[in-house]
Enzyme design. Structure first.
Site, PDB file in Angstrom:
ATOM      1  N   TRP A  82       0.872  -1.170   0.000  1.00  0.00           N
ATOM      2  CA  TRP A  82       0.000   0.000   0.000  1.00  0.00           C
ATOM      3  C   TRP A  82       0.908   1.218   0.000  1.00  0.00           C
ATOM      4  O   TRP A  82       1.731   1.381   0.891  1.00  0.00           O
ATOM      5  CB  TRP A  82      -0.851   0.008   1.263  1.00  0.00           C
ATOM      6  CG  TRP A  82      -1.818   1.144   1.354  1.00  0.00           C
ATOM      7  CD1 TRP A  82      -3.093   1.176   0.893  1.00  0.00           C
ATOM      8  CD2 TRP A  82      -1.588   2.420   1.965  1.00  0.00           C
ATOM      9  NE1 TRP A  82      -3.668   2.390   1.169  1.00  0.00           N
ATOM     10  CE2 TRP A  82      -2.775   3.173   1.817  1.00  0.00           C
ATOM     11  CE3 TRP A  82      -0.497   3.016   2.598  1.00  0.00           C
ATOM     12  CZ2 TRP A  82      -2.905   4.473   2.293  1.00  0.00           C
ATOM     13  CZ3 TRP A  82      -0.616   4.309   3.071  1.00  0.00           C
ATOM     14  CH2 TRP A  82      -1.820   5.022   2.929  1.00  0.00           C
ATOM     15  N   LYS A 505     -18.323   6.043   7.346  1.00  0.00           N
ATOM     16  CA  LYS A 505     -18.548   4.793   6.593  1.00  0.00           C
ATOM     17  C   LYS A 505     -18.884   5.106   5.142  1.00  0.00           C
ATOM     18  O   LYS A 505     -18.362   4.485   4.226  1.00  0.00           O
ATOM     19  CB  LYS A 505     -19.699   3.963   7.197  1.00  0.00           C
ATOM     20  CG  LYS A 505     -19.434   3.273   8.514  1.00  0.00           C
ATOM     21  CD  LYS A 505     -18.489   2.115   8.453  1.00  0.00           C
ATOM     22  CE  LYS A 505     -17.067   2.545   8.639  1.00  0.00           C
ATOM     23  NZ  LYS A 505     -16.494   2.586   9.923  1.00  0.00           N
TER      24      LYS A 505
END
Ligand code: F6R
Length: 628
Positions: A82, A505
């Site tokens: 990443w 979220k």
């Protein structure tokens, strides 16, 4: 090419034994992919030949590459990456070789002095292929190895490899978890840790290396955790761990608990959905063995703080990042209401650099799912350095924060693989509720009040299961609003942190701009954002601030904004006011976050699906944020 600074939170695997390494490495990388998915690669050593296969993109792409270009051998390392800086290209993918082809390695972390080291190595004629800081480490080990060989050390002597590795580590500034192979010493795999987690799995004449325990499941339950400044040699002949200052040290083999085992998707299409549906069970697990009906209080096994010490506390600091920080906000409301102890919630990234005035009677709790978040770890270390007792509320058994804290409470939620945290949040809220009860009962909370608290808590797994029945309604709501570009999330009191969490979220998995606010703050600015294309999600179950929230809701409706309400069952009044209602069961106010957060998790999930987003692997994110 300039050496770009690579900030990497990655997954590392390694294997030494008697089975084909590539199968095990690929399996391990698939399980670690949640830590990063910009590129993947493996290196296997066999007959003094190092074979490297790596490519940009997901592990699935690497598997295809290896099907067409297989590698033989039973010793290897692997990596899934990443990156926030540095091109996620084939050439920047790990593993990285040194120029001579004698050394190959994988790395998780950031080498801060890579510029200086690269300049020095370049002066000696060393040519670099990639723009990563990691290649500097491979080249530096190669350079030290060359010096040792020139002065008469044998390339196939493990001591030579130890020396080249040690000399390199002594020059590095920054953080690293490393897996290293030496071409001319092929029976061994080396590992080194400073700031980035590494765990060794102990099998039958075989060893595994990994960033966390998930790749080990199904192969072994016996593990050895490496500490900072440890280096290790994993060989078919055994395991040796040396600490930078203390030399060879005894290795303590620990057994992973059963709860770490369930990492399969089963019937669910995504880990996030599976984990949302696990919440009745994960909340039950967070309570198991911790409810003491006789004394109407909670019990904790690992706090490592006696009752006298806990009674003296007059201030609590909760520190965390992201979703765990939102759980901390709920914790503040709980602890202040039930234990009457002044509580503050600090972003760990701020606390670590602040000179916060903590006194002897302040207790710090770090809240973390992974137990590896770099900022939270740094805050724990800073508080402990200053002599403050620092406890952890943590999900991952054996993680760095769990091991370094003075004590703590495990969530027992089982592994959370979906990058968006769901079940960890409700487990954190459950544990914080138990903590509030425990601290309250040792002060002025009555036996009767404690009993009522426990009764309410005990009912929650069932009520959360009932809340999940709103899924079909949520799906309809998502269809209606999935193409909106902005959302507002609003709630008050215990539902203010829920609003923040709902907005997070939606942002992280659907890439829609969303903002969470205390509902009454709207009129101080954000209400200017309201228009017919900006839905407001009101978290408004029945309770003490119900009327107030309804007034806030009407203010939005009066300005033409669509409203989605998370409301109590059969709330006709709300139904008559808003565009969509998602019903949740009635529960006592202090436990409302356990039910009101569920439809918001489902809403983010359904909207992300409709927009074609990769729910379990949202862009730019990784599960464990192990860099600053
Ligand atoms: C959001 C999310 C993150 C984490 C944060 C802290 O869904 O998962 O905001 O909550 O990175 O992680 P932990 O709890 O592992 O310290």
């Amino acid at each position: 090419m300039d050496l770009l600074r690579a900030l990497i939170m990655c997954g590392i695997v390694g294997y030494v034994g008697h089975r084909p390494a590539s199968d095990l490495l690929l399996d391990g990388l698939s399980r670690l992919e949640y830590r990063g998915y910009d590129s993947a690669g493996i290196a296997v050593v066999e007959d003094r030949e190092i074979a490297v296969r790596k490519r940009r993109g997901r592990v699935a792409g690497l598997i295809e590459l290896i099907e067409s270009h297989p590698v033989e051998g039973s010793i290897g390392i692997g990596h899934t990456r990443w990156a926030t800086h540095g091109d996620p290209s084939d050439v920047n993918s790990h593993p990285h070789l040194d120029e001579s082809g004698r050394v190959v390695l994988v790395h998780n972390g950031v080498i801060e002095n890579h510029d200086r080291l690269k300049a020095r190595l370049s002066e000696t004629g060393c040519g670099f292929r990639s723009s990563t800081d990691t290649e500097v480490v491979a080249q530096l080990i190669g350079w030290h190895l060359e010096q040792l060989i020139e002065s008469g050390h044998a390339a196939d002597d493990p001591e030579t490899c130890w020396s080249a590795l040690r000399a390199t580590l002594d020059e590095l500034e920054g953080t690293y978890g490393l897996g290293v192979l030496f071409r001319d010493c092929p029976g061994h795999l080396w590992a080194a840790r400073c700031g980035s987690p590494l765990v060794i799995g102990v099998g039958d004449q075989e060893y595994f290396l990994a960033s966390d325990t998930s790749p080990l499941i199904g192969y072994t339950r016996d593990v050895v955790y490496l500490d900072d400044h440890d280096t290790a040699r994993l060989g078919r002949d055994g395991l040796e761990v040396r600490h930078r200052d203390a030399g060879t040290r005894d290795v303590a083999v620990q057994t992973i608990q059963d709860e770490a085992v369930d990492v399969e998707l089963g019937e669910f299409p995504h880990y996030m959905l599976k984990e949302i549906y696990e919440q009745p069970d994960s909340i039950r697990s967070a309570m198991r063995g911790r409810m003491d009906g006789d004394d109407a209080t909670a019990v904790f096994g690992g706090l490592n703080a006696d009752a006298g010490e806990l009674r003296r506390i007059d201030r609590i600091v909760l520190t965390a990042c992201g979703t765990s920080w939102h759980a901390g906000l709920v914790g503040e409301y709980l602890i202040e209401e039930f234990a009457r102890i002044p509580t503050e919630v600090e972003y760990a990234s701020e606390l670590r650099y602040r000179n916060a005035p903590l006194t002897d009677t302040t207790m710090v709790f770090a809240i973390t799912q992974s137990g590896e978040t770099a900022d939270t770890l740094a805050a724990v270390r800073e508080c402990r350095r200053k002599g403050h007792k620092t406890l952890a509320i943590c999900n991952t058994v054996g993680s760095t924060i769990a091991r370094e804290a003075d004590g703590g409470i495990y969530l027992h939620a089982g592994p959370e693989i979906g990058v968006a945290s769901t079940k960890a949040f409700t487990s954190q809220v459950t544990v914080l509720a138990l903590l509030a009860l425990y601290l309250g009962r040792m002060r002025h909370m009555s036996f009767r009040a404690g009993e009522a608290f426990l009764e309410s808590l005990e009912a929650m797994p069932e009520l959360v299961a009932r809340t999940l029945e709103c899924h079909d309604t949520v799906r309809e709501v998502a269809r209606r609003f999935a193409d909106c570009g902005n959302f507002l999330y609003l709630g008050r009191q215990y539902n203010f942190p829920v609003a923040l969490e709902g907005a997070l979220k939606l942002k992280e998995i659907s890439y829609i701009h969303a903002e969470g606010y205390p509902a009454a703050e709207m009129k101080h600015g954000p209400i200017a954002l309201v228009d017919e294309r900006t839905p407001s999600v009101f978290v408004t179950p029945r309770g003490g601030v119900y009327e107030k929230v309804v007034s806030n809701l009407e203010e939005i409706k009066a300005r033409g904004g669509p409203v989605i309400a998370i409301a109590g069952p059969d709330d006709e009044r709300i139904a008559g006011l808003v565009d969509e209602v998602i019903p949740v069961p009635d529960v006592p106010e202090f436990l409302q976050p356990l039910v009101t957060s569920i439809p918001l998790q489902l809403l983010a999930y359904e909207v992300a699906l409709l927009r074609g987003c990769d729910v379990d692997r949202p862009r730019n994110l990784a599960k464990s944020v192990t860099v600053e």
